[in-house]
Design an enzyme around this catalytic site. Sequence first.
Site, PDB file in Angstrom:
ATOM      1  N   ILE A  16       0.851  -1.111   0.126  1.00  0.00           N
ATOM      2  CA  ILE A  16      -0.024   0.114  -0.023  1.00  0.00           C
ATOM      3  C   ILE A  16       0.921   1.167   0.079  1.00  0.00           C
ATOM      4  O   ILE A  16       0.620   2.337  -0.589  1.00  0.00           O
ATOM      5  CB  ILE A  16      -1.123  -0.072   1.209  1.00  0.00           C
ATOM      6  CG1 ILE A  16      -2.026   1.230   0.951  1.00  0.00           C
ATOM      7  CG2 ILE A  16      -0.385   0.095   2.384  1.00  0.00           C
ATOM      8  CD1 ILE A  16      -3.215   0.634   0.266  1.00  0.00           C
ATOM      9  N   ARG A  38      10.977  -0.964   9.622  1.00  0.00           N
ATOM     10  CA  ARG A  38      11.876  -1.872  10.545  1.00  0.00           C
ATOM     11  C   ARG A  38      13.118  -2.423   9.982  1.00  0.00           C
ATOM     12  O   ARG A  38      14.096  -2.805  10.483  1.00  0.00           O
ATOM     13  CB  ARG A  38      11.079  -2.872  11.236  1.00  0.00           C
ATOM     14  CG  ARG A  38       9.826  -2.195  12.222  1.00  0.00           C
ATOM     15  CD  ARG A  38       8.893  -3.294  12.634  1.00  0.00           C
ATOM     16  NE  ARG A  38       8.324  -3.985  11.630  1.00  0.00           N
ATOM     17  CZ  ARG A  38       7.363  -5.134  11.991  1.00  0.00           C
ATOM     18  NH1 ARG A  38       7.068  -5.246  13.217  1.00  0.00           N
ATOM     19  NH2 ARG A  38       6.682  -5.745  10.896  1.00  0.00           N
ATOM     20  N   HIS A  80      -1.730   1.069  13.918  1.00  0.00           N
ATOM     21  CA  HIS A  80      -2.226   2.328  13.356  1.00  0.00           C
ATOM     22  C   HIS A  80      -2.336   3.357  14.707  1.00  0.00           C
ATOM     23  O   HIS A  80      -1.773   4.603  14.486  1.00  0.00           O
ATOM     24  CB  HIS A  80      -3.555   2.300  12.818  1.00  0.00           C
ATOM     25  CG  HIS A  80      -3.391   1.692  11.361  1.00  0.00           C
ATOM     26  ND1 HIS A  80      -4.725   1.347  10.535  1.00  0.00           N
ATOM     27  CD2 HIS A  80      -2.414   1.141  10.534  1.00  0.00           C
ATOM     28  CE1 HIS A  80      -4.029   1.031   9.405  1.00  0.00           C
ATOM     29  NE2 HIS A  80      -2.773   0.846   9.566  1.00  0.00           N
ATOM     30  N   LYS A  98      -6.880   3.076   6.074  1.00  0.00           N
ATOM     31  CA  LYS A  98      -7.799   2.800   6.858  1.00  0.00           C
ATOM     32  C   LYS A  98      -7.614   1.137   7.134  1.00  0.00           C
ATOM     33  O   LYS A  98      -6.801   0.514   6.528  1.00  0.00           O
ATOM     34  CB  LYS A  98      -9.268   2.740   6.116  1.00  0.00           C
ATOM     35  CG  LYS A  98      -9.074   1.971   4.675  1.00  0.00           C
ATOM     36  CD  LYS A  98      -9.279   0.674   4.506  1.00  0.00           C
ATOM     37  CE  LYS A  98      -8.599  -0.225   3.314  1.00  0.00           C
ATOM     38  NZ  LYS A  98      -8.500  -1.393   3.636  1.00  0.00           N
TER      39      LYS A  98
END
Length: 325
Positions: A16, A38, A80, A98
């Site tokens: 994404i 990370r 999130h 989302k």
Amino acid sequence: METKTIRWGIIGAGKIATKFAKDLSTVPNSKLYAIASRNLEKAKIFGQEFNADVAYGNYEELSLDPNVDAVYIATPHSFHKEHTLLCLNQGIAVLCEKPFAMDLQEVEEMIQLSKEKNTLLMEAMWTIFLPHFRYVLDLIEQKHYGDLVKLEADFGFKPEYDETSRLLDKSVGGGSLLDIGIYPIFAALSSLGKPDSIEARAEFFATGADAECNMIFNYSNAIAILKSTLKEETKTEAIFHCEEGIIKINTKFHQPSTVSLIDSNGNEELKTFDYKTIGYSYETEHFNQLIRKGKIESDVMTFEKSKELISTLDMVRKRIGLDYK
């Protein structure tokens, strides 16, 4: 006066994030300044591909960079809230993918900190900014074919079965509901509002993540029949049945698509939209304008809309007995 260039950071370097970065490069007066993963090597490769100025091997370093104006959070759902709070605490505007977070309580914490820090926060529900979707909502509001009486919306695809994948990992919010069920639900909330009652049933993978969710939203004068599934490829359409005709968003209704208008005599007209990007550019342009205007909340994807969306997802989870803990 010269328009301020918004320097973006991205937290998370997955699929994404790649789509967002591609579209960001098309948005005027914007640039990808920083990428954090990370895995530093992964961040560096991502940064080279999209011409980022800096790459970080952890998210904290990016949040402490004073040159970052805005951050797009593209980590798994369960992170999130943590990553949003990390950036808001540094006064960085946050566009969070989302679902906003795992439940209403987490979303309310995020909104509260946004207000305390006087810092912009918005859920990246990109569909609401897409021209075809806004066109359809306008037709419904104007009662182009009379009142909306039924919505049918689905989203389904069949990934390779891998119990180690994020998509099947219940602990990070994997499963059909939060990943793709959110889109049919959002279509219902956007067109019909909050339902009077919800019926839902689900099937589950061995991991405990939901494989499929079938929902019925009941309204006083309408009904929404919704489905999300990771068991099969579906048409992924949104069909709005009105008193005197049908408005249909064709395949992949949640992303750039076409709209069919079918009147009561069966005459069909196809509406096309001149899309030149993946579709993330629209929410990015809106977010950039909010930053330039000094806003802390979107007037399109409002805090109230995000709370309504997550509380509806919470209700569906309750109906199907799904707990992410």
